[in-house]
Design a protein around this motif. Sequence first.
Motif, PDB file in Angstrom:
ATOM      1  N   LEU A   1       0.961  -1.222   0.079  1.00 24.98           N
ATOM      2  CA  LEU A   1      -0.051   0.126  -0.049  1.00 24.98           C
ATOM      3  C   LEU A   1       0.896   1.275   0.114  1.00 24.98           C
ATOM      4  O   LEU A   1       0.618   2.175  -0.539  1.00 24.98           O
ATOM      5  N   ARG A   2       1.960   1.173   0.623  1.00 29.70           N
ATOM      6  CA  ARG A   2       2.959   2.397   0.743  1.00 29.70           C
ATOM      7  C   ARG A   2       3.372   2.734  -0.692  1.00 29.70           C
ATOM      8  O   ARG A   2       3.655   3.664  -1.141  1.00 29.70           O
ATOM      9  N   ALA A   3       4.073   1.431  -1.498  1.00 30.24           N
ATOM     10  CA  ALA A   3       4.399   1.681  -2.796  1.00 30.24           C
ATOM     11  C   ALA A   3       3.461   1.982  -3.619  1.00 30.24           C
ATOM     12  O   ALA A   3       3.734   3.030  -4.425  1.00 30.24           O
ATOM     13  N   LEU A   4       2.085   1.503  -3.407  1.00 32.27           N
ATOM     14  CA  LEU A   4       0.891   2.127  -4.210  1.00 32.27           C
ATOM     15  C   LEU A   4       0.722   3.558  -4.402  1.00 32.27           C
ATOM     16  O   LEU A   4       0.509   4.153  -5.249  1.00 32.27           O
ATOM     17  N   ARG A   5       0.771   4.133  -2.868  1.00 33.19           N
ATOM     18  CA  ARG A   5       0.697   5.560  -2.892  1.00 33.19           C
ATOM     19  C   ARG A   5       1.667   6.233  -3.421  1.00 33.19           C
ATOM     20  O   ARG A   5       1.372   7.487  -4.105  1.00 33.19           O
ATOM     21  N   LEU A   6       3.085   5.670  -3.165  1.00 35.77           N
ATOM     22  CA  LEU A   6       4.219   6.504  -3.745  1.00 35.77           C
ATOM     23  C   LEU A   6       4.033   6.644  -5.257  1.00 35.77           C
ATOM     24  O   LEU A   6       4.490   7.740  -5.908  1.00 35.77           O
ATOM     25  N   HIS A   7       3.664   5.603  -5.957  1.00 34.93           N
ATOM     26  CA  HIS A   7       3.415   5.395  -7.368  1.00 34.93           C
ATOM     27  C   HIS A   7       2.583   6.330  -7.845  1.00 34.93           C
ATOM     28  O   HIS A   7       2.946   7.012  -8.801  1.00 34.93           O
ATOM     29  N   ARG A   8       1.273   6.612  -7.368  1.00 35.63           N
ATOM     30  CA  ARG A   8       0.622   7.531  -7.420  1.00 35.63           C
ATOM     31  C   ARG A   8       0.768   9.008  -7.440  1.00 35.63           C
ATOM     32  O   ARG A   8       0.496   9.944  -8.109  1.00 35.63           O
ATOM     33  N   GLU A   9       1.758   9.344  -6.267  1.00 34.72           N
ATOM     34  CA  GLU A   9       2.324  10.603  -6.067  1.00 34.72           C
ATOM     35  C   GLU A   9       3.305  10.960  -6.851  1.00 34.72           C
ATOM     36  O   GLU A   9       3.575  12.178  -7.395  1.00 34.72           O
ATOM     37  N   THR A  10       4.249  10.234  -7.453  1.00 38.71           N
ATOM     38  CA  THR A  10       5.333  10.368  -8.522  1.00 38.71           C
ATOM     39  C   THR A  10       4.778  10.344  -9.748  1.00 38.71           C
ATOM     40  O   THR A  10       5.727  10.697 -10.661  1.00 38.71           O
ATOM     41  N   GLY A  11       3.733  10.103 -10.246  1.00 32.73           N
ATOM     42  CA  GLY A  11       3.273   9.756 -11.687  1.00 32.73           C
ATOM     43  C   GLY A  11       3.879   8.792 -12.294  1.00 32.73           C
ATOM     44  O   GLY A  11       4.811   8.017 -11.625  1.00 32.73           O
ATOM     45  N   SER A  12       3.180   8.444 -13.478  1.00 29.59           N
ATOM     46  CA  SER A  12       3.679   7.203 -14.179  1.00 29.59           C
ATOM     47  C   SER A  12       3.579   7.487 -15.633  1.00 29.59           C
ATOM     48  O   SER A  12       3.134   6.784 -16.425  1.00 29.59           O
ATOM     49  N   GLY A  13       4.169   8.473 -16.081  1.00 29.60           N
ATOM     50  CA  GLY A  13       3.934   8.917 -17.427  1.00 29.60           C
ATOM     51  C   GLY A  13       5.146   8.139 -17.945  1.00 29.60           C
ATOM     52  O   GLY A  13       5.794   7.453 -17.651  1.00 29.60           O
TER      53      GLY A  13
ATOM     54  N   ASN B   1       7.858   9.237 -19.287  1.00 29.12           N
ATOM     55  CA  ASN B   1       9.165   9.624 -18.822  1.00 29.12           C
ATOM     56  C   ASN B   1       8.946   9.790 -17.376  1.00 29.12           C
ATOM     57  O   ASN B   1       9.345  10.787 -16.752  1.00 29.12           O
ATOM     58  N   GLY B   2       8.391   8.604 -16.579  1.00 33.19           N
ATOM     59  CA  GLY B   2       8.236   8.626 -15.400  1.00 33.19           C
ATOM     60  C   GLY B   2       9.582   8.844 -14.363  1.00 33.19           C
ATOM     61  O   GLY B   2      10.510   8.506 -14.944  1.00 33.19           O
ATOM     62  N   SER B   3       9.320   9.464 -13.433  1.00 37.59           N
ATOM     63  CA  SER B   3      10.467   9.710 -12.454  1.00 37.59           C
ATOM     64  C   SER B   3      11.032   8.509 -11.864  1.00 37.59           C
ATOM     65  O   SER B   3      10.505   7.459 -12.067  1.00 37.59           O
ATOM     66  N   GLU B   4      12.264   8.791 -11.243  1.00 31.75           N
ATOM     67  CA  GLU B   4      12.740   7.310 -10.710  1.00 31.75           C
ATOM     68  C   GLU B   4      11.929   6.891  -9.603  1.00 31.75           C
ATOM     69  O   GLU B   4      11.969   5.799  -9.270  1.00 31.75           O
ATOM     70  N   GLY B   5      11.475   8.090  -8.997  1.00 34.98           N
ATOM     71  CA  GLY B   5      10.747   7.359  -7.815  1.00 34.98           C
ATOM     72  C   GLY B   5       9.241   6.719  -8.168  1.00 34.98           C
ATOM     73  O   GLY B   5       9.067   5.614  -7.454  1.00 34.98           O
ATOM     74  N   SER B   6       8.883   6.934  -9.478  1.00 31.53           N
ATOM     75  CA  SER B   6       7.770   6.171  -9.836  1.00 31.53           C
ATOM     76  C   SER B   6       8.325   4.924 -10.308  1.00 31.53           C
ATOM     77  O   SER B   6       7.537   3.716  -9.982  1.00 31.53           O
TER      78      SER B   6
ATOM     79  N   LEU C   1       6.457  -2.510  -5.590  1.00 28.21           N
ATOM     80  CA  LEU C   1       4.968  -3.063  -5.649  1.00 28.21           C
ATOM     81  C   LEU C   1       5.112  -4.644  -5.962  1.00 28.21           C
ATOM     82  O   LEU C   1       4.567  -5.449  -5.689  1.00 28.21           O
ATOM     83  N   ARG C   2       5.970  -4.736  -6.891  1.00 21.48           N
ATOM     84  CA  ARG C   2       6.532  -6.183  -7.265  1.00 21.48           C
ATOM     85  C   ARG C   2       6.985  -6.934  -6.216  1.00 21.48           C
ATOM     86  O   ARG C   2       6.739  -8.205  -6.135  1.00 21.48           O
ATOM     87  N   ARG C   3       7.906  -6.312  -5.184  1.00 22.39           N
ATOM     88  CA  ARG C   3       8.764  -7.105  -4.300  1.00 22.39           C
ATOM     89  C   ARG C   3       7.545  -7.548  -3.253  1.00 22.39           C
ATOM     90  O   ARG C   3       7.589  -8.577  -2.835  1.00 22.39           O
ATOM     91  N   SER C   4       6.794  -6.578  -2.792  1.00 25.43           N
ATOM     92  CA  SER C   4       5.689  -7.002  -1.921  1.00 25.43           C
ATOM     93  C   SER C   4       4.628  -7.967  -2.349  1.00 25.43           C
ATOM     94  O   SER C   4       4.305  -8.981  -1.825  1.00 25.43           O
TER      95      SER C   4
ATOM     96  N   GLN D   1      -2.888   0.775 -17.903  1.00 21.11           N
ATOM     97  CA  GLN D   1      -4.070   0.437 -17.900  1.00 21.11           C
ATOM     98  C   GLN D   1      -4.338  -0.604 -16.955  1.00 21.11           C
ATOM     99  O   GLN D   1      -5.454  -0.750 -16.189  1.00 21.11           O
ATOM    100  N   ALA D   2      -3.668  -1.569 -16.439  1.00 18.23           N
ATOM    101  CA  ALA D   2      -3.705  -2.326 -15.271  1.00 18.23           C
ATOM    102  C   ALA D   2      -3.879  -1.759 -14.118  1.00 18.23           C
ATOM    103  O   ALA D   2      -4.799  -1.972 -13.391  1.00 18.23           O
ATOM    104  N   LEU D   3      -3.028  -0.746 -13.807  1.00 16.66           N
ATOM    105  CA  LEU D   3      -3.218  -0.196 -12.481  1.00 16.66           C
ATOM    106  C   LEU D   3      -4.524   0.785 -12.352  1.00 16.66           C
ATOM    107  O   LEU D   3      -5.022   1.110 -11.446  1.00 16.66           O
ATOM    108  N   GLY D   4      -5.214   1.175 -13.412  1.00 14.07           N
ATOM    109  CA  GLY D   4      -6.377   1.554 -13.583  1.00 14.07           C
ATOM    110  C   GLY D   4      -7.533   0.765 -13.653  1.00 14.07           C
ATOM    111  O   GLY D   4      -8.734   1.391 -13.652  1.00 14.07           O
ATOM    112  N   SER D   5      -7.335  -0.528 -13.505  1.00 12.18           N
ATOM    113  CA  SER D   5      -8.565  -1.358 -13.997  1.00 12.18           C
ATOM    114  C   SER D   5      -9.337  -1.710 -12.727  1.00 12.18           C
ATOM    115  O   SER D   5      -8.752  -1.714 -11.579  1.00 12.18           O
TER     116      SER D   5
END
Length: 386
Positions: A34-46, A48-53, A60-63, A208-212
């Motif tokens: 859940l923490r990684a999911l919140r960080l992913h939404r805050e850092t964006g996912s375009g 050219n997404g940031s290193e934080g994304s 997310l994959r590790r957990s 698409q998967a993250l928004g499904s």
Amino acid sequence: MAQQHLDPTNPLAGPVPTGDALAGYLRAQATEFLRALRLHRETGSGVNGSEGSAEAARALRRSARRISAGLHTFQTLLDSDWCEAMRPELAWVSGTLAMEHAYTARLERLLTALHRLSGSTALPGQTTGAVAAGRADAPAGTRADPAAGGRAAPAASVPQRAASRDAGLRNPPAPERGNLTVGAAKAGALLDRQLTLARTRAHSTALQALGSSRFHAVADKVAVLASEVPLTRAAGGTDLRPLAAAAQERLTDAVTALPLVTAGSPYNAAALVHGLSPDTVPHPQDAPWHQVRLLLRLHRYAREAVSGPKGNAVVDLRLLSAGRALNRHRDASEAAAAAAQAARTPRIAPATAYALGVLHADQRHEVEAARFAFQQCWQKETVRTS
């Protein structure tokens, strides 16, 4: 024997871990998800997404992997229907998020290998391409002299050519690698197009998967898991170590079935038997090694779960080394498959196909090197713990 006190699956290693320890471990991993999911939404996912994304996606994959592994290894202590429904969804999340990174790493690996095989740190084909152009533009009866910047020079007479040949026998020139270098440039461009397109599609698929609704359902279940773990009634007093030991036994059995004697040879010719096969199926020798990699991961995560809620109390450097060797094996195997797939592209130049063939063989030798490294690591572990 001196190493056994470090193994949390050892019955003599400290207090008995029960279902409560498993619940703490799963809650901790769900919280990380859940923490990684919140960080992913805050850092964006375009695009050219940031290193934080990117780091959030890796978290997310590790957990997700650790939760799924816990459900697999300790399923008898959890609600079976819930586990059977949850594990495929977590595998879908982890696999979908991993594809973009996999294509990026594969392209980097193949281009690096092409640079190494072409014998230059510059882009393959830059220098020799100019020389080849000079040769093509030279009039009949002349030759393009590389030392003269590709300018046409008069053809050498017969005595001059004989003297040059004799000098060459005394001081052999550097190997002619023009064909490979030019082919490497075109092969690199072809791989760049194919893998960049695949990476872009994987990125779109992940978005698409993250928004499904499917992913939101998984996230909701993980949020519930962070506060309430569906343990069975008997789990509170059940020792986790026999289940973790069973995971270790499955790994040991799978490693025993591997051709470690063959892997101990520097060059395993049998690994190249299917290299020119027209089939696009994965290499037949690789599947058992990939299975060992998955079982090794399950074993590591089981040790983490048994060691306590944090899951990081026990770090076995030998297991980490073995895991790195198997990751290298997986990466080289998939890179070789990508090179073979690119070589099947219709109407490519012979030099391009040749460069891709050399690249494929190079990556298959990397596969053999990874198997040899794992064999050395595993035998060392067996000797130290026996």
